[in-house]
Design an enzyme around this catalytic site. Structure first.
Site, PDB file in Angstrom:
ATOM      1  CG  ASP A  90      -2.069   0.969   1.092  1.00  0.00           C
ATOM      2  OD1 ASP A  90      -3.223   0.517   0.967  1.00  0.00           O
ATOM      3  OD2 ASP A  90      -1.818   2.201   1.108  1.00  0.00           O
ATOM      4  CG  HIS A 113      -8.582  -3.299  -2.429  1.00  0.00           C
ATOM      5  ND1 HIS A 113      -9.548  -2.645  -3.160  1.00  0.00           N
ATOM      6  CD2 HIS A 113      -8.405  -2.574  -1.300  1.00  0.00           C
ATOM      7  CE1 HIS A 113      -9.933  -1.554  -2.503  1.00  0.00           C
ATOM      8  NE2 HIS A 113      -9.268  -1.491  -1.362  1.00  0.00           N
ATOM      9  CG  HIS A 123      -6.753  -3.152   3.092  1.00  0.00           C
ATOM     10  ND1 HIS A 123      -6.080  -1.963   2.935  1.00  0.00           N
ATOM     11  CD2 HIS A 123      -7.979  -2.970   2.539  1.00  0.00           C
ATOM     12  CE1 HIS A 123      -6.880  -1.086   2.313  1.00  0.00           C
ATOM     13  NE2 HIS A 123      -8.032  -1.664   2.073  1.00  0.00           N
ATOM     14  CD  GLN A 134     -14.708  -1.159  -2.718  1.00  0.00           C
ATOM     15  OE1 GLN A 134     -15.806  -1.543  -2.322  1.00  0.00           O
ATOM     16  NE2 GLN A 134     -14.110  -1.680  -3.785  1.00  0.00           N
ATOM     17  CB  SER A 135     -10.905   4.955  -1.395  1.00  0.00           C
ATOM     18  OG  SER A 135      -9.730   4.200  -1.243  1.00  0.00           O
ATOM     19  CB  VAL A 136      -9.381   1.554  -5.160  1.00  0.00           C
ATOM     20  CG1 VAL A 136      -9.046   1.054  -6.566  1.00  0.00           C
ATOM     21  CG2 VAL A 136      -8.391   2.632  -4.731  1.00  0.00           C
ATOM     22  CG  ASN A 171     -12.155  -0.857   3.842  1.00  0.00           C
ATOM     23  OD1 ASN A 171     -12.500  -1.266   4.951  1.00  0.00           O
ATOM     24  ND2 ASN A 171     -11.014  -0.219   3.651  1.00  0.00           N
TER      25      ASN A 171
HETATM   26  P1  AMP Z   1      -9.768   1.079   0.258  1.00  0.00           P
HETATM   27  O1  AMP Z   1      -9.991   2.311   1.057  1.00  0.00           O
HETATM   28  O2  AMP Z   1     -10.113  -0.181   0.989  1.00  0.00           O
HETATM   29  O3  AMP Z   1     -10.437   1.157  -1.098  1.00  0.00           O
HETATM   30  O4  AMP Z   1      -8.225   0.963   0.043  1.00  0.00           O
HETATM   31  C1  AMP Z   1      -7.538   1.549  -1.019  1.00  0.00           C
HETATM   32  C2  AMP Z   1      -6.081   1.534  -0.657  1.00  0.00           C
HETATM   33  O5  AMP Z   1      -5.331   1.718  -1.839  1.00  0.00           O
HETATM   34  C3  AMP Z   1      -5.656   2.627   0.317  1.00  0.00           C
HETATM   35  O6  AMP Z   1      -5.099   2.038   1.487  1.00  0.00           O
HETATM   36  C4  AMP Z   1      -4.613   3.416  -0.472  1.00  0.00           C
HETATM   37  O7  AMP Z   1      -3.542   3.876   0.324  1.00  0.00           O
HETATM   38  C5  AMP Z   1      -4.159   2.410  -1.507  1.00  0.00           C
HETATM   39  N1  AMP Z   1      -3.612   2.964  -2.736  1.00  0.00           N
HETATM   40  C6  AMP Z   1      -4.141   3.950  -3.491  1.00  0.00           C
HETATM   41  N2  AMP Z   1      -3.355   4.190  -4.559  1.00  0.00           N
HETATM   42  C7  AMP Z   1      -2.319   3.315  -4.483  1.00  0.00           C
HETATM   43  C8  AMP Z   1      -1.184   3.047  -5.297  1.00  0.00           C
HETATM   44  N3  AMP Z   1      -0.925   3.739  -6.412  1.00  0.00           N
HETATM   45  N4  AMP Z   1      -0.331   2.068  -4.902  1.00  0.00           N
HETATM   46  C9  AMP Z   1      -0.568   1.359  -3.787  1.00  0.00           C
HETATM   47  N5  AMP Z   1      -1.622   1.559  -2.990  1.00  0.00           N
HETATM   48  C10 AMP Z   1      -2.490   2.528  -3.326  1.00  0.00           C
END
Ligand code: AMP
Length: 114
Positions: free
Chosen positions: A31, A100, A102, A94-96, A87
């Site tokens: 991460d 995934h 963690h 969830q932000s992406v 998430n």
């Molecule tokens: P989530 O909030 O569960 O969607 O987690 C998304 C995670 O992706 C967060 O912990 C971010 O720090 C991580 N993240 C976002 N961009 C990148 C990237 N380019 N490389 C590695 N991790 C990332």
């Protein structure tokens, strides 16, 4: 054609990342903003957006993904334990939009999460 998420770009090696493990079914990378001394994300190569959509996978595919998460955690040698977090959606923060898991470890974690 919709825009690729950052994780598709990592999977496809279009943006750099610190990959710790990959095979034909998953990619695992560190991460970029670690919340613990060890913070690795595991994505399936076949993209789905959220954990909810795992209901569309067959048992073998779901099992393969979770076995890989366990194997990656084992490789990280977190012998005192670790936490797996997935998430899901807005309330899950969830932000992406690419499923995934963690893997968080390397320190004492607290409970419950916020
Ligand atoms: P989530 O909030 O569960 O969607 O987690 C998304 C995670 O992706 C967060 O912990 C971010 O720090 C991580 N993240 C976002 N961009 C990148 C990237 N380019 N490389 C590695 N991790 C990332």
């Amino acid at each position: 054609v919709s825009e690729k998420t950052i994780f598709e770009k990592i999977r496809d090696k279009e943006v750099p990342s610190e990959i710790v493990y990959e095979d034909d079914s998953v990619v695992a990378f560190r991460d970029i903003d670690p919340k613990a001394p060890v913070h690795v994300l595991v994505i399936p190569r076949d993209k789905i957006e959220t954990f909810s959509q795992l209901t569309g996978w067959d048992d073998a595919a779901v099992g393969a993904f979770f076995r890989r998460v366990s194997e990656v955690a084992q490789r990280l040698e977190l012998d005192k334990g670790y936490r797996i977090v997935i998430n899901c959606g807005a309330h899950g923060q969830q932000s992406v939009d690419y499923l995934h898991a963690h893997i968080l470890g390397g320190r004492q974690l607290s409970w419950p999460p916020g």
